[in-house]
Design an enzyme around this catalytic site. Structure first.
Site, PDB file in Angstrom:
ATOM      1  NE  ARG A 186       5.816  -0.819  -6.589  1.00  0.00           N
ATOM      2  CZ  ARG A 186       5.168  -0.420  -7.656  1.00  0.00           C
ATOM      3  NH1 ARG A 186       4.189   0.461  -7.559  1.00  0.00           N
ATOM      4  NH2 ARG A 186       5.462  -0.914  -8.850  1.00  0.00           N
ATOM      5  CG  LEU A 187       1.767  -3.573  -8.096  1.00  0.00           C
ATOM      6  CD1 LEU A 187       2.226  -3.875  -9.512  1.00  0.00           C
ATOM      7  CD2 LEU A 187       0.999  -2.262  -8.030  1.00  0.00           C
TER       8      LEU A 187
END
Length: 567
Positions: free
Chosen positions: A289-290
């Protein structure tokens, strides 16, 4: 057929926080309880020796519960079971208080909001933070189980659950002297932890081998979210399998064998290296996600292509000595005292398997769908979704361990003796059938186990693709061809039991590896801890859960709508 017999009302498999919590709760409800562990009492991830202790979090106050629940949903990428999560959030602090009454001591900062290093991994704000230390927990738990008369079978590996008509009947075990033990019980609580043993590099103790998940699947339970596995940086050297403190990334310099900056090779041009490392310091596990994922991918790719014997990739800036972070100070004090490592020592780190977000599918009473089989802790799945907020895995073990103990005790009190419903002849037939499946031609397959663990780590950790995952399935197919049952149908326990443990491990690892790999292939997207290099983005189409079951000896994978109520 020779085997020992053992009788109890409630069998708890696993002696970490979930298992101990379940055992204490069931015993306090009046049940006769036995805890079995493949290692020793107080073991597993709850007492991992590669770190000083574990952090737990709780809502700041009553009003913070809804916010924490929303954060669990957000961090779980929208596929967490919010009914299970709500139970967890509601009961965390009560469970911590109960441990304190037992004599377990917690580190509690005077002003948690003054230290940003105490913001939980992946969370966006401070919560109540409790530092759980092993030193006070072990004697407190030991004293309590002795007071309650709970039996403990140490170095006893549960290898099969025996079920009839969808009801648990008994468990088969191997003790430390390789004796078979038939344990008759009315209910069993599976709390044996995650699947770390399947991976070549994992920050788990050796008893976390995924056997519980395989036994549950074979007994008729279902697995969910098994593709979501947390990987965090760990030490290759010095002191292999020591946990790396992610907070120190803010002071780290990463370089290859020639002194060249690693991130220069892998970080997209639009990102600033110093800022990415500061952001990476805010969370332990890798997440697709990051933007910080590039740090972990760089470490992993560099390791695979370099001479691993001379591989050192991290050193610290001098400024780290001036850090006022409680987490960093505690870590380096412990690191120097217990491991002999200082901030001046070069280290080699790579992503290690750390924890499972997926596992046995349960409801809010820790029931699995098979009567008399409960599960709690890391062995279960669904609650956390694709990523997990730091401090909630330990809390999960406390809360659902207690619930599993309550449910098991109630089931035992309401039902007649389950062991009476299966005949001795049927039990012997079950045991013989199981053992003969392990009686394959390949003797002492340690080499094959090592090969499987290596390909799983290289092809199914933080970097996955259709090509890499299919290579695993090919390896599984080839190994399965080597473990055909002997033409002779009778296993000679006297002469072959020494190989039995290794053969069971290979069989279980093949089953577990197939389940994981098929789920990873099915999810053609990147979500949370699951990263597909060939499908790098999250997709709305896959905002649902994968559930795995066994039908007619074959694994079945299926998509199900978001599960908001366990079963």
């Amino acid at each position: 057929m020779q085997f020992k017999e053992y009788q109890t009302q409630i069998l708890v498999v696993g002696a970490g926080l979930a298992g101990i919590s379940a055992g204490i709760e069931a015993a306090e409800a009046g049940s006769e309880v036995t805890i079995s562990t493949a290692a020793h009492f107080c073991s597993g991830s709850s007492f991992y020796p590669g770190t000083w202790g574990l952090g737990m979090i709780a809502p700041l106050d009553q009003g913070d519960k809804a916010d924490l629940l929303q954060s669990i949903d957000r961090v779980g990428s929208g596929i967490a079971d919010l009914i299970l999560a709500e139970v967890l959030v509601d009961k965390i602090e009560t469970r911590i208080a109960e441990l304190e009454e037992l004599g377990v001591k917690f580190k509690k900062p005077d002003n948690v909001k003054a230290d940003n290093s105490l913001i939980p991994c992946f969370d966006n704000k401070h919560r109540k933070w409790f530092g759980y230390t092993f030193k006070s927990a072990r004697p407190a738990f030991r004293q309590k189980i002795e007071e309650l008369g709970i039996g403990v079978l140490e170095k006893t590996e549960i290898i099969k659950l025996i079920v009839k008509d969808n009801k648990f009947q008994a468990a088969l075990a191997l003790d430390q002297d390789n004796n078979l033990i038939l344990i008759k019980a009315q209910a069993v609580v599976l709390a044996s932890g995650g699947i770390g043993g399947l991976y070549q590099h994992s920050l788990n103790t050796s008893d976390l081998n995924g056997y519980g998940q395989v036994m549950a699947l074979d007994a008729g339970c279902k697995l969910t979210n098994v593709e979501f596995i947390q990987f965090i940086p760990g030490y290759l050297k010095p002191n292999y399998k020591t946990i790396f403190n992610e907070r120190t990334f803010a002071y780290a310099e990463l370089s290859d064998q020639n002194g060249n900056d690693i991130l220069d090779k892998y970080l997209p041009a639009e990102y600033d290296e110093e800022e990415i490392l500061k952001k990476r310091a805010a969370h332990g596990p890798f997440s697709s996600r990051l933007e910080t994922k590039y740090v972990d991918l760089a470490l992993f790719k560099e390791y695979l292509k370099n001479d691993q014997e001379d591989f050192y990739n991290l050193s610290y800036k001098e400024e780290i000595k001036d850090s006022d972070s409680l987490m960093i100070k505690e870590y380096f004090d412990w690191l120097e005292k217990e491991k002999g490592i200082t901030t001046a020592d070069p280290i080699s780190i790579v992503p290690f398997e750390h924890a499972s977000n997926g596992g046995i599918l349960i409801d809010q009473k820790a029931q699995t769908g098979v009567e008399g089989i409960l599960a709690a802790g890391e062995i279960t799945g669904g609650m956390h979704g694709a990523d997990r907020i730091g401090g909630l895995a330990t809390a999960n073990s406390l809360v659902f361990g207690q619930i599993a103990g309550q449910t098991a005790a109630a089931y035992a009190a309401e039902s007649s003796s389950a062991a009476e419903k299966i005949t001795e002849t049927e039990l012997e037939a079950e045991i013989k059938t199981y053992l003969n499946k392990i009686n394959f031609e390949l003797e002492a397959p340690k080499k094959e186990i090592a090969e499987l663990r290596q390909i799983i780590w290289e092809n199914a950790s933080i970097l996955r693709s259709e090509k890499s995952l299919n290579e695993i399935l090919t390896k599984i197919k080839n190994l399965n061809a080597m473990v055909k049952t002997k033409s002779s149908s009778d296993l000679n326990l006297t002469t072959q039991v020494a190989d039995l443990r290794t053969k069971i491990k290979l069989k279980n690892y093949l089953s577990l590896a197939e389940a994981l790999t098929k789920a990873m292939l099915l999810r053609k997207e990147s979500r949370g801890s699951h990263f597909r290099e060939d499908y790098p983005n999250e997709t709305k189409e896959y905002k649902k859960n994968i559930v795995i079951s066994r039908e007619n000896s074959q694994l079945k994978t299926e998509w199900v709508a978001l599960n908001k109520g366990g079963l």
